[in-house]
Design a protein around this motif. Structure first.
Motif, mmCIF file in Angstrom:
data_model
loop_
_atom_site.group_PDB
_atom_site.id
_atom_site.type_symbol
_atom_site.label_atom_id
_atom_site.label_comp_id
_atom_site.label_asym_id
_atom_site.label_seq_id
_atom_site.Cartn_x
_atom_site.Cartn_y
_atom_site.Cartn_z
ATOM 1 N N THR A 267 3.756 16.271 20.073
ATOM 2 C CA THR A 267 4.754 16.357 21.134
ATOM 3 C C THR A 267 4.375 17.458 22.115
ATOM 4 O O THR A 267 3.548 18.332 21.810
ATOM 5 C CB THR A 267 6.147 16.683 20.564
ATOM 6 O OG1 THR A 267 6.125 18.016 20.012
ATOM 7 C CG2 THR A 267 6.549 15.685 19.496
ATOM 8 N N THR A 268 4.971 17.416 23.291
ATOM 9 C CA THR A 268 4.713 18.447 24.298
ATOM 10 C C THR A 268 5.031 19.829 23.746
ATOM 11 O O THR A 268 4.268 20.785 23.955
ATOM 12 C CB THR A 268 5.550 18.164 25.558
ATOM 13 O OG1 THR A 268 5.163 16.894 26.095
ATOM 14 C CG2 THR A 268 5.340 19.239 26.602
ATOM 15 N N GLU A 269 6.134 19.957 23.029
ATOM 16 C CA GLU A 269 6.544 21.256 22.485
ATOM 17 C C GLU A 269 5.532 21.762 21.463
ATOM 18 O O GLU A 269 5.213 22.957 21.420
ATOM 19 C CB GLU A 269 7.933 21.146 21.845
ATOM 20 C CG GLU A 269 9.072 20.926 22.824
ATOM 21 C CD GLU A 269 9.077 19.540 23.452
ATOM 22 O OE1 GLU A 269 8.510 18.587 22.839
ATOM 23 O OE2 GLU A 269 9.627 19.394 24.565
ATOM 24 N N LYS A 283 3.131 20.571 33.790
ATOM 25 C CA LYS A 283 4.218 21.223 34.530
ATOM 26 C C LYS A 283 4.507 20.506 35.843
ATOM 27 O O LYS A 283 5.648 20.495 36.311
ATOM 28 C CB LYS A 283 3.845 22.682 34.821
ATOM 29 C CG LYS A 283 3.609 23.537 33.588
ATOM 30 C CD LYS A 283 4.894 23.832 32.860
ATOM 31 C CE LYS A 283 4.682 24.807 31.718
ATOM 32 N NZ LYS A 283 5.935 25.129 31.012
ATOM 33 N N SER A 286 6.182 15.888 36.974
ATOM 34 C CA SER A 286 7.494 15.445 37.459
ATOM 35 C C SER A 286 7.673 15.726 38.937
ATOM 36 O O SER A 286 8.282 14.936 39.663
ATOM 37 C CB SER A 286 8.618 16.098 36.654
ATOM 38 O OG SER A 286 8.608 17.494 36.796
ATOM 39 N N ASP A 306 4.659 11.525 33.371
ATOM 40 C CA ASP A 306 5.903 12.299 33.321
ATOM 41 C C ASP A 306 6.781 11.837 32.152
ATOM 42 O O ASP A 306 7.372 12.656 31.438
ATOM 43 C CB ASP A 306 6.644 12.144 34.650
ATOM 44 C CG ASP A 306 7.900 12.997 34.734
ATOM 45 O OD1 ASP A 306 7.915 14.104 34.155
ATOM 46 O OD2 ASP A 306 8.881 12.567 35.376
ATOM 47 N N LEU A 307 6.858 10.534 31.938
ATOM 48 C CA LEU A 307 7.674 9.995 30.847
ATOM 49 C C LEU A 307 7.108 10.384 29.480
ATOM 50 O O LEU A 307 7.853 10.705 28.549
ATOM 51 C CB LEU A 307 7.778 8.476 30.962
ATOM 52 C CG LEU A 307 8.580 7.943 32.160
ATOM 53 C CD1 LEU A 307 8.451 6.430 32.262
ATOM 54 C CD2 LEU A 307 10.056 8.347 32.044
ATOM 55 N N ALA A 310 7.724 14.101 28.869
ATOM 56 C CA ALA A 310 9.148 14.307 28.571
ATOM 57 C C ALA A 310 9.570 13.709 27.244
ATOM 58 O O ALA A 310 10.724 13.875 26.817
ATOM 59 C CB ALA A 310 9.995 13.709 29.694
ATOM 60 N N LYS A 312 9.788 10.481 26.495
ATOM 61 C CA LYS A 312 10.581 9.258 26.643
ATOM 62 C C LYS A 312 9.805 8.000 26.275
ATOM 63 O O LYS A 312 10.397 6.973 25.961
ATOM 64 C CB LYS A 312 11.111 9.176 28.077
ATOM 65 C CG LYS A 312 12.079 10.302 28.405
ATOM 66 C CD LYS A 312 12.591 10.213 29.833
ATOM 67 C CE LYS A 312 13.565 11.356 30.135
ATOM 68 N NZ LYS A 312 14.060 11.302 31.531
#
Length: 332
Positions: A267-269, A283, A286, A306-307, A310, A312
């Protein structure tokens, strides 16, 4: 000998300070992050380029005001999303006639401003005092003094040529341009395409897939840049195709590496937690998506990236969505 301040001692800021020093300038490397951390290490030690020794004509300080004192050019190499806030603190210390140069490759969230526009808004400087440098410039290779080229862009061609002379060194060849918009968008958008290519690699896909993403990414970049008044030929040059190829092809690219980890299921995190360096594409995706939408430009890659960033959709769902899109003429 020209006095130059480089603000930001990340890998690219440090590497460009070496370029300037090798070209015979008197360089001060501002390291504001060390002041924030209370870092007691020798400020001459390159934090992001370990094992490298800075040339003798570079001095380093965590005092940004002192770094900029008397400088004829001030070069900024900080993360784009925190740049406005930092610049508002630094602006009173920038010498009145100094040329300000952005090495940053991002579009500001919320305002959708390019970094040259942020400089103009915060400092009130005219276009003749604002320039950007962009191209295929992977920092570690530049620091090793491997041959490389780049583009120096300023609305004032005389200033662009002055900066060209200032950074033309034994291993670094700069070209000039007056197309600031094209150079900045090429630099920002290639990070997003690099993420998409990295995801394809992380999923295990080969060269046909990555070449397809790179090519369509270039077309997407050119559409947006043209809509904002850039010269499409800029995107065929070093600040467009050149930077895109380097970012999408090299394991040294932070954006491609970030994308590979997304493709592998992180994941991004989780990726943010595993690295101390910034992948600008994560960064800025989006803001680039929003900029394209605001200008009526079709931007499937920026939208999909972007999705994914995020959380999604997954990287695999992104690739499937690309294939499922309606077919059309390549030049549309």
């Amino acid at each position: 000998m020209t006095k130059v301040a480089v603000i930001g001692a990340g890998s690219w800021g440090t590497a460009f300070a070496v370029v300037l020093a090798d070209a015979g300038n008197d360089v001060t490397l501002g390291t504001p992050d060390r002041a924030r951390r209370g870092d007691q290490l020798d400020p001459r030690e390159p934090r992001y380029l370990p094992g490298m020794t800075l040339p003798d004509n570079i001095c380093a300080t965590s005092d940004v005001a002192a770094a900029m004192a008397g400088a004829e050019a001030v070069v900024f190499a900080t993360p784009s999303q925190t740049f406005r806030e930092n610049l508002s603190h630094w602006a009173p210390h920038i010498p009145e006639k100094a040329v300000m140069v952005s090495l940053m490759k991002g579009v500001e969230l919320g305002t959708l401003k390019r970094m040259s526009e942020v400089i103009a808004e915060v400092t009130g400087a005219g276009p003749e005092r604002i320039a950007v440098i962009s191209g295929p410039n992977l920092a570690k290779e530049i620091a090793r003094r491997e041959p490389a080229a780049s583009v120096v862009a300023c609305a004032d061609e005389t200033v662009a040529k002055w900066l060209q002379d200032m950074c033309h060194g034994p291993a670094f060849r700069p070209y000039t341009s007056t197309d600031v918009v094209g150079c900045e968008l090429g630099g920002a958008y290639k990070n997003v395409v690099g993420l998409a290519v990295g995801m394809a690699v992380g999923l295990g896909f080969g060269d046909n897939t990555t070449a397809s993403v790179i090519t369509r990414g270039l077309a997407e970049t050119a559409r947006l840049a043209s809509a904002l008044g850039a010269n499409p030929l800029t995107l065929m040059g070093l600040a467009g195709l050149g930077d895109l190829v380097a970012t999408c092809s090299s394991p040294l690219s932070r954006n491609r590496t970030f994308g590979e980890k997304l493709g592998q299921g992180m994941t991004t995190e989780e990726i943010y937690a595993s690295t101390r360096q910034v992948a600008e594409g994560a960064k800025s995706c989006s803001s680039l998506r929003a900029l394209a939408e605001a200008n009526g430009v079709d931007a499937p890659i920026a939208t999909a990236v972007d999705l994914v960033v995020a959380g999604k959709i997954t990287a695999r769902e992104m690739m499937q969505a690309f294939i499922a899109r309606d077919t059309k003429a390549e030049t549309d």
